[in-house]
Scaffold this motif. Structure first.
Motif, PDB file in Angstrom:
ATOM      1  N   HIS A  25       0.832  -1.202   0.000  1.00 36.43           N
ATOM      2  CA  HIS A  25       0.000   0.000   0.000  1.00 36.43           C
ATOM      3  C   HIS A  25       0.872   1.260   0.000  1.00 36.43           C
ATOM      4  O   HIS A  25       0.548   2.252  -0.669  1.00 36.43           O
ATOM      5  CB  HIS A  25      -0.930  -0.009   1.207  1.00 36.43           C
ATOM      6  CG  HIS A  25      -2.059  -0.974   1.079  1.00 36.43           C
ATOM      7  ND1 HIS A  25      -2.836  -1.367   2.148  1.00 36.43           N
ATOM      8  CD2 HIS A  25      -2.559  -1.636   0.003  1.00 36.43           C
ATOM      9  CE1 HIS A  25      -3.747  -2.229   1.747  1.00 36.43           C
ATOM     10  NE2 HIS A  25      -3.603  -2.414   0.442  1.00 36.43           N
ATOM     11  N   SER A  26       1.968   1.243   0.762  1.00 36.48           N
ATOM     12  CA  SER A  26       2.842   2.411   0.810  1.00 36.48           C
ATOM     13  C   SER A  26       3.489   2.676  -0.546  1.00 36.48           C
ATOM     14  O   SER A  26       3.619   3.829  -0.969  1.00 36.48           O
ATOM     15  CB  SER A  26       3.919   2.223   1.877  1.00 36.48           C
ATOM     16  OG  SER A  26       3.366   2.351   3.165  1.00 36.48           O
ATOM     17  N   LEU A  27       3.899   1.633  -1.223  1.00 34.61           N
ATOM     18  CA  LEU A  27       4.475   1.807  -2.553  1.00 34.61           C
ATOM     19  C   LEU A  27       3.457   2.440  -3.501  1.00 34.61           C
ATOM     20  O   LEU A  27       3.761   3.387  -4.233  1.00 34.61           O
ATOM     21  CB  LEU A  27       4.971   0.468  -3.091  1.00 34.61           C
ATOM     22  CG  LEU A  27       5.778   0.514  -4.391  1.00 34.61           C
ATOM     23  CD1 LEU A  27       6.822  -0.591  -4.403  1.00 34.61           C
ATOM     24  CD2 LEU A  27       4.862   0.372  -5.602  1.00 34.61           C
ATOM     25  N   ASP A  28       2.231   1.935  -3.468  1.00 31.50           N
ATOM     26  CA  ASP A  28       1.178   2.488  -4.318  1.00 31.50           C
ATOM     27  C   ASP A  28       0.864   3.932  -3.931  1.00 31.50           C
ATOM     28  O   ASP A  28       0.654   4.797  -4.797  1.00 31.50           O
ATOM     29  CB  ASP A  28      -0.077   1.622  -4.202  1.00 31.50           C
ATOM     30  CG  ASP A  28      -1.200   2.087  -5.116  1.00 31.50           C
ATOM     31  OD1 ASP A  28      -0.966   2.187  -6.337  1.00 31.50           O
ATOM     32  OD2 ASP A  28      -2.307   2.370  -4.603  1.00 31.50           O
ATOM     33  N   LEU A  29       0.857   4.211  -2.630  1.00 24.71           N
ATOM     34  CA  LEU A  29       0.554   5.561  -2.166  1.00 24.71           C
ATOM     35  C   LEU A  29       1.675   6.529  -2.541  1.00 24.71           C
ATOM     36  O   LEU A  29       1.406   7.688  -2.888  1.00 24.71           O
ATOM     37  CB  LEU A  29       0.343   5.555  -0.649  1.00 24.71           C
ATOM     38  CG  LEU A  29      -0.112   6.879  -0.024  1.00 24.71           C
ATOM     39  CD1 LEU A  29      -1.456   7.316  -0.596  1.00 24.71           C
ATOM     40  CD2 LEU A  29      -0.199   6.742   1.494  1.00 24.71           C
ATOM     41  N   ALA A  30       2.923   6.087  -2.484  1.00 25.42           N
ATOM     42  CA  ALA A  30       4.033   6.952  -2.883  1.00 25.42           C
ATOM     43  C   ALA A  30       3.921   7.330  -4.359  1.00 25.42           C
ATOM     44  O   ALA A  30       4.141   8.490  -4.746  1.00 25.42           O
ATOM     45  CB  ALA A  30       5.363   6.259  -2.609  1.00 25.42           C
ATOM     46  N   GLN A  31       3.583   6.377  -5.193  1.00 25.05           N
ATOM     47  CA  GLN A  31       3.394   6.668  -6.619  1.00 25.05           C
ATOM     48  C   GLN A  31       2.207   7.606  -6.828  1.00 25.05           C
ATOM     49  O   GLN A  31       2.254   8.517  -7.661  1.00 25.05           O
ATOM     50  CB  GLN A  31       3.192   5.367  -7.385  1.00 25.05           C
ATOM     51  CG  GLN A  31       4.422   4.468  -7.396  1.00 25.05           C
ATOM     52  CD  GLN A  31       4.161   3.111  -8.027  1.00 25.05           C
ATOM     53  OE1 GLN A  31       3.054   2.568  -7.917  1.00 25.05           O
ATOM     54  NE2 GLN A  31       5.169   2.548  -8.671  1.00 25.05           N
ATOM     55  N   HIS A  32       1.156   7.401  -6.050  1.00 24.55           N
ATOM     56  CA  HIS A  32      -0.035   8.258  -6.105  1.00 24.55           C
ATOM     57  C   HIS A  32       0.335   9.683  -5.682  1.00 24.55           C
ATOM     58  O   HIS A  32      -0.050  10.652  -6.349  1.00 24.55           O
ATOM     59  CB  HIS A  32      -1.097   7.669  -5.167  1.00 24.55           C
ATOM     60  CG  HIS A  32      -2.404   8.381  -5.172  1.00 24.55           C
ATOM     61  ND1 HIS A  32      -3.214   8.484  -6.282  1.00 24.55           N
ATOM     62  CD2 HIS A  32      -3.064   9.029  -4.157  1.00 24.55           C
ATOM     63  CE1 HIS A  32      -4.313   9.147  -5.971  1.00 24.55           C
ATOM     64  NE2 HIS A  32      -4.249   9.494  -4.691  1.00 24.55           N
ATOM     65  N   HIS A  66      12.944   3.030  -5.674  1.00 22.89           N
ATOM     66  CA  HIS A  66      12.970   2.330  -6.956  1.00 22.89           C
ATOM     67  C   HIS A  66      11.619   2.376  -7.671  1.00 22.89           C
ATOM     68  O   HIS A  66      11.557   2.102  -8.872  1.00 22.89           O
ATOM     69  CB  HIS A  66      13.396   0.879  -6.749  1.00 22.89           C
ATOM     70  CG  HIS A  66      14.861   0.716  -6.474  1.00 22.89           C
ATOM     71  ND1 HIS A  66      15.837   1.032  -7.398  1.00 22.89           N
ATOM     72  CD2 HIS A  66      15.523   0.283  -5.368  1.00 22.89           C
ATOM     73  CE1 HIS A  66      17.027   0.792  -6.893  1.00 22.89           C
ATOM     74  NE2 HIS A  66      16.880   0.348  -5.663  1.00 22.89           N
ATOM     75  N   ALA A  67      10.559   2.730  -6.953  1.00 18.05           N
ATOM     76  CA  ALA A  67       9.220   2.754  -7.538  1.00 18.05           C
ATOM     77  C   ALA A  67       8.758   4.161  -7.897  1.00 18.05           C
ATOM     78  O   ALA A  67       7.670   4.340  -8.428  1.00 18.05           O
ATOM     79  CB  ALA A  67       8.219   2.120  -6.574  1.00 18.05           C
ATOM     80  N   THR A  68       9.581   5.176  -7.609  1.00 20.28           N
ATOM     81  CA  THR A  68       9.235   6.558  -7.907  1.00 20.28           C
ATOM     82  C   THR A  68      10.403   7.205  -8.641  1.00 20.28           C
ATOM     83  O   THR A  68      11.499   6.647  -8.720  1.00 20.28           O
ATOM     84  CB  THR A  68       8.943   7.334  -6.604  1.00 20.28           C
ATOM     85  OG1 THR A  68      10.066   7.204  -5.716  1.00 20.28           O
ATOM     86  CG2 THR A  68       7.687   6.811  -5.911  1.00 20.28           C
TER      87      THR A  68
END
Length: 327
Positions: A25-32, A66-68
């Motif tokens: 969820h944190s990875l998705d929220l960071a991208q959001h 790595h995801a942003t």
């Protein structure tokens, strides 16, 4: 008016969930958040708290890095008395080497846990919080270019911005004396907010990197498309603090229709703790953010929003971004 807005993620573990799901969820929220124009995405070090999964802060920041690609990532903060300054410099020097000028290092003086866990973390470190100013100076020194007998590798010569974080006058005074940006944690300790900001600005000593003071104010924000839903979601945070008052740290509770089983003194303490929280529909959030900025003259706002439903949490931060962009 263009005020930077940022996000504090405690990586909440909802009841019935797991840290692994919280990380997703944190990875998705960071991208959001990156897509919504947030300036920073910070994690906070906590230990022995089943509802918070950000204990290994630097490790998780690497995962998010790595995801942003654009949003600044950092600690809000690392609890420095738990660590040797050299280790923190190496960790954040590594992050800066991996992700360039996207890394912030916010430092806190509190343990981020209970006394028993603090002793388990610190082991033989005797000075603890008493050496905090010296530890901050030592850590900053490891990012410098002067040769010395001990070097942070990686770390030496890297431009990692250091922030001081606090919930009292102590942090404000130290940040002013050292010429560092200051973040105030009014999301859980609102009482001294205005006094701390006044002290910080009035005593500020300009530094090469920060010629002027920079004050960040962190608040809880629970937004939804209608007021009733927002206040329903807010019961998660209310329950969390009520349980902490009782020493019952656990996973993040789901919202409830009513807060039952708590005494008047507990409810009053909770209301004081969460008095700066911004809760409501988009128009109410707008008015409350405008009032907060007028009152504090903050240079930057940071929003904490523990909501167990991931989609509702993303919507809350979307509303905050829409409001900030329209000011």
């Amino acid at each position: 008016m263009s005020i930077p807005y940022s996000l504090l993620d405690l990586v909440p573990v909802a009841q019935g969930s797991s840290p692994a799901e919280a990380f997703r969820h944190s990875l998705d929220l960071a991208q959001h958040a990156e897509a919504l124009g947030y300036t920073r995405y910070w994690l906070a070090e906590h230990h022995n708290m089943p509802g918070i999964a950000s204990a290994a802060t630097a490790v998780l920041l690497c995962h998010l890095g790595h995801a942003t690609s654009r949003i600044r990532l950092g600690a809000g903060g690392v609890m420095l008395p738990n660590h040797a300054p050299l280790v923190v410099a190496e960790q954040f020097g590594t992050l800066a080497s991996l992700f360039g000028d996207r890394i912030d290092l916010g430092l806190g003086r509190a343990p981020g846990t209970d006394q028993t866990t603090m002793r388990a973390l610190r082991r033989h470190k005797e000075q603890g919080v008493d050496s905090f100013p010296q530890d901050v100076a030592e850590l900053i020194g490891y990012f410098g270019t002067q040769p010395g007998p001990v070097q942070a590798v990686p770390g030496r010569g890297l431009d990692v911005p250091v922030w001081l974080l606090g919930s009292s006058l102590y942090g404000a005074q130290l940040a002013a004396a050292m010429g560092l940006p200051f973040g105030f944690a009014s999301h859980f300790a609102p009482a001294m907010l205005l006094q701390a900001l006044e002290l910080y600005r009035s005593q500020y000593r300009p530094s090469a990197r920060w010629p002027k003071p920079h004050a960040l104010v962190c608040v809880n924000l629970i937004a939804a498309d209608d007021n009733a839903t927002a206040h329903h979601l807010f019961t998660t945070l209310q329950q969390q603090f009520l349980r902490l008052l009782r020493g019952e740290a656990g996973e993040l509770p789901h919202p409830v229709a009513e807060l039952e089983g708590y005494g008047a003194h507990e409810l009053l303490a909770m209301e004081r703790t969460l008095s700066r929280s911004l809760v409501g529909n988009p128009e109410q959030i707008r008015h409350r953010i405008q009032a907060l900025l007028a009152e504090t003259q903050a240079d930057e706002l940071m929003f904490n929003g523990p909501i167990t439903d991931h989609c509702a949490r993303k919507r809350s931060f979307s509303i905050a971004a829409e409001v900030m962009q329209s000011l």
